[in-house]
Design an enzyme around this catalytic site. Sequence first.
Site, short mmCIF file in Angstrom:
data_model
loop_
_atom_site.label_atom_id
_atom_site.label_comp_id
_atom_site.label_asym_id
_atom_site.label_seq_id
_atom_site.Cartn_x
_atom_site.Cartn_y
_atom_site.Cartn_z
CG HIS A 1 -21.03 -23.93 4.77
ND1 HIS A 1 -22.32 -24.24 4.38
CD2 HIS A 1 -20.44 -25.12 5.07
CE1 HIS A 1 -22.49 -25.56 4.44
NE2 HIS A 1 -21.37 -26.11 4.85
CE LYS B 1 -20.27 -24.94 0.89
NZ LYS B 1 -19.26 -25.90 0.40
#
Length: 248
Positions: free
Chosen positions: A137, A141
């Site tokens: 990600h 995140k």
Amino acid sequence: MAMSQSDKRFGVIGHKGRMGQAIAEAIEEAGHVLQVGVDEGGNPGPLAAQCDVLVDFSVPQALKTNLDAAKVAGVPILVGTTGLEETHFVQLAEAARSIPVLQTGNTSLGVTLLAHLVREAAAKLGPDWDIEVLEMHHRAKVDAPSGTAKLLGQAAAEARGIELSSHMESGRHGHTGARREGAIGFATLRGGTVAGEHSVIFAGVEERLTLSHSAENRAIFARGAVRGAAWLIGREPGRYRMEDVLGL
């Protein structure tokens, strides 16, 4: 009986966040109405009764307040908040006694189907195939492994009749010894602006099977959340999954 017409009234909790903004666009795209938007720290209680369904993409600390608002108003709620812990799942189960609740680590329809395929593969291939979950990600995140990675690991664990919590291996470092039999491994990558990459690797003797999903834009999660929330309207109280939305 579940409602099927358009113009459903949505309440979005966390609507000024990145996902909240994407959901607002998806609501309009689907022909529904964003009736109420609640920001961080806001209480949806007084406004929930104006809605047909609530969508919660806020923070774990706010979950109880949001579930209580849905229960008092008697409206269903879809929870896409990640980073939930065991106490939160107890709260979700309690709320589901009186209202429809759909909680998921990923609202993408593609990921929903991927989880179904992972469950099938884990059941058919058997315990001599090792399972590893790889996810990447964007650099911002904050939780790891991702909610989606855990969802995929849970699908594999359920298929094998084991508890993910006692078979999960993540953050391997140093002299770890041989891979534990029956383990489900997790590897986490972070960087750039990646919306979401997930792969589940089944490693057997002299062969591997990899099931993967790539998210190119968070709009896919927003569209899935809107479809799931709309499907939830008019259902009986209980716990639901995105698989139910697709009829899997």
